[in-house]
Design an enzyme around this catalytic site. Structure first.
Site, mmCIF file in Angstrom:
data_model
loop_
_atom_site.group_PDB
_atom_site.id
_atom_site.type_symbol
_atom_site.label_atom_id
_atom_site.label_comp_id
_atom_site.label_asym_id
_atom_site.label_seq_id
_atom_site.Cartn_x
_atom_site.Cartn_y
_atom_site.Cartn_z
ATOM 1 N N VAL A 130 -10.881 -75.626 14.515
ATOM 2 C CA VAL A 130 -9.875 -76.604 14.096
ATOM 3 C C VAL A 130 -8.473 -76.021 14.253
ATOM 4 C CG1 VAL A 130 -9.010 -78.069 12.252
ATOM 5 C CG2 VAL A 130 -11.477 -77.684 12.474
ATOM 6 N N GLY A 136 -1.950 -74.924 11.473
ATOM 7 C CA GLY A 136 -2.910 -74.413 10.507
ATOM 8 C C GLY A 136 -3.160 -75.452 9.435
ATOM 9 N N SER A 137 -2.329 -75.439 8.388
ATOM 10 C CA SER A 137 -2.455 -76.421 7.320
ATOM 11 C C SER A 137 -2.181 -77.840 7.809
ATOM 12 C CB SER A 137 -1.490 -76.084 6.177
ATOM 13 O OG SER A 137 -1.819 -74.837 5.596
ATOM 14 N N ARG A 291 -17.442 -44.765 -18.018
ATOM 15 C CA ARG A 291 -16.296 -43.897 -17.755
ATOM 16 C C ARG A 291 -15.671 -43.462 -19.088
ATOM 17 N NH1 ARG A 291 -13.611 -40.351 -14.361
ATOM 18 N NH2 ARG A 291 -11.356 -40.714 -14.399
ATOM 19 N N GLN A 360 -7.505 -51.936 -11.319
ATOM 20 C CA GLN A 360 -6.734 -51.341 -12.408
ATOM 21 C C GLN A 360 -7.638 -50.637 -13.410
ATOM 22 O OE1 GLN A 360 -3.481 -51.530 -12.065
ATOM 23 N NE2 GLN A 360 -2.971 -50.297 -13.869
ATOM 24 N N GLU A 387 -9.483 -72.537 4.708
ATOM 25 C CA GLU A 387 -10.020 -73.814 4.202
ATOM 26 C C GLU A 387 -8.970 -74.558 3.376
ATOM 27 O OE1 GLU A 387 -13.138 -74.952 4.995
ATOM 28 O OE2 GLU A 387 -13.329 -73.164 6.230
ATOM 29 N N GLY A 388 -7.720 -74.379 3.712
ATOM 30 C CA GLY A 388 -6.617 -74.999 2.979
ATOM 31 C C GLY A 388 -5.984 -74.015 2.024
ATOM 32 N N THR A 389 -4.730 -73.671 2.242
ATOM 33 C CA THR A 389 -4.042 -72.694 1.396
ATOM 34 C C THR A 389 -3.916 -73.213 -0.036
ATOM 35 O OG1 THR A 389 -1.870 -73.641 1.838
ATOM 36 C CG2 THR A 389 -2.651 -71.928 3.367
#
Length: 407
Positions: A130, A136-137, A291, A360, A387-389
């Site tokens: 696509v 893109g979008s 830990r 972290q 797949e869509g931002t």
């Protein structure tokens, strides 16, 4: 149609989760670091998945058509809990399959989808094409063109597709192209390109070296005067002509070729992100229990314990949003508030946040490739992009809840 959304899993669904979790534990995870470093398609793992009955048209079809809608999202979460790059290599064909299911005739579905899976002795792959270098979008601006040669009942395709999972190496490519550029997205159609046309108008372009999901092959697909017989137009010429005529008369055209696929796949993609997040949470939880610093496990420090509490809370919230959207999609309940996009944006951003917290918690260890959370963090980022931002998902949601054309 089921009577209502229910988060209690059936016995069959619990068995599915257990089976896929064992496969991820025994087969995917031990190979994850190696294939991430190699940045190559993990063919041996895909073949193992095929032997186990996981990589098959029948398996994915059964999960897609689970009447609760949860089969496919349960499968995605467990496989991606194993490793995102390898899992994407295993499930990448399903997006192309979804495009055929959404746009093809019954005959095309029965003929084309098996060509993209093969069998355990001859594994094959599928690819959905696509995105383009400058589209893109904004799928309405696709430049790839399909022109019809009526005398020979042939379509001639030209253009370049990018960010294609399995691009160029797949045995079947589904290509979205513009038939009438003046109609933008409503003037597009989907085509199936079988393996016989590789090297005869379809070729792999640049292969991308990526930040994450590196065991999944991503490349450009180049279409150069590809002459495709008319039977490979998904849905057929008559249906396309009828749709185009409605658009030109100012009437609704129905689903757009690309968007219909993305709408169906969003909860499944959200479930992938949930799997990545859960993997990072599970690892950091066990790490925090064992830990020791200042003669006690670090989980006894509120700074660590509260972080883990927030991670678990966000993961469960993302999963519930995903399950709701999957149930709605399967039972043809409209996404009136952008529920599919809600699941995608929240799960994707949760995965990025959770994997960062995992690093972290592990401190310096988490920043090294000796520990898997570093890889999980790299893998997670793609879920705010492909797949869509996240920005596109928020646009869809805001339009849905407001009824306003927000740009």
């Amino acid at each position: 149609m089921t009577d209502g959304f229910n988060a209690a899993l059936t016995e069959d669904q619990q068995t599915l989760v257990k089976w896929l979790h064992e496969f991820s534990t025994d087969v995917i995870r031990p190979a994850a670091a190696e294939w991430d470093e190699r940045e190559e398609t993990p063919w041996p793992i895909i073949q193992e998945a095929a032997k186990a009955g996981i990589y098959s048209m029948e398996f994915f079809g059964q999960q897609w058509f689970d009447p609760t809608g949860l089969g496919i999202v349960l499968a995605m979460e467990e496989l991606f809990w194993g490793d995102a790059g390898i899992a994407l290599s295993i499930v990448g064909t399903t997006l192309a399959s979804a495009a055929i299911l959404g746009n093809g005739t019954g005959e095309q579905i029965g003929e084309f989808i098996p060509q993209m899976f093969g069998d355990e002795k001859d594994v094959k792959l599928g690819c959905l094409c696509v995105s383009e270098p400058n589209a893109g979008s904004d799928v309405s601006s696709l430049k790839t063109r399909a022109e019809y040669d009526e005398a020979n009942d042939t379509w001639i395709l030209n253009g370049v597709k990018t960010w294609a999972t399995n691009g160029g190496i797949a045995d079947g490519h589904v290509v979205v192209a513009s038939v009438d550029p003046s109609l933008a997205a409503r003037g597009q159609a989907s085509f199936f390109v079988p393996a016989e046309f590789k090297g005869k108008g379809l070729a792999q372009g640049q292969k991308f070296k990526k930040h994450g999901i590196r065991a999944s092959h991503t490349a450009e697909v180049v279409l150069d005067d590809l002459r495709l017989p008319g039977k490979y137009l998904l849905g057929g010429k008559d249906k396309l002509d009828e749709r185009m005529a409605r658009v030109r008369e100012g009437k609704r055209s129905g689903s757009q070729a690309a968007m219909a696929t993305f709408e169906a796949s969003r909860p499944a993609v959200a479930a992938q992100a949930v799997g990545v997040a859960r993997a990072a949470y599970d690892y950091s939880l066990e790490y925090a229990k064992t830990r020791e610093q200042f003669k006690r496990p670090i989980i006894q420090n509120q700074a660590i314990a509260f972080k883990l509490a927030d991670m678990k809370t966000r993961i469960d919230a993302a999963r519930l949003l995903t399950w709701r959207a999957a149930w709605m999609g399967r039972n043809q309940i409209p996404f009136t508030a952008g529920e599919g996009s809600m699941s995608k944006v929240f799960a994707g951003e949760t995965a990025v946040w959770v994997t960062e917290q995992a690093i972290q918690i592990l401190g310096g260890n988490g920043y090294t490739r000796e520990y898997p959370v570093e890889r999980m963090h790299r893998d997670a980022k793609i879920y705010t992009i492909f797949e869509g931002t996240s920005e596109i998902q928020r646009l869809i949601i805001s339009r849905a809840i407001s009824g306003v054309k927000i740009a």
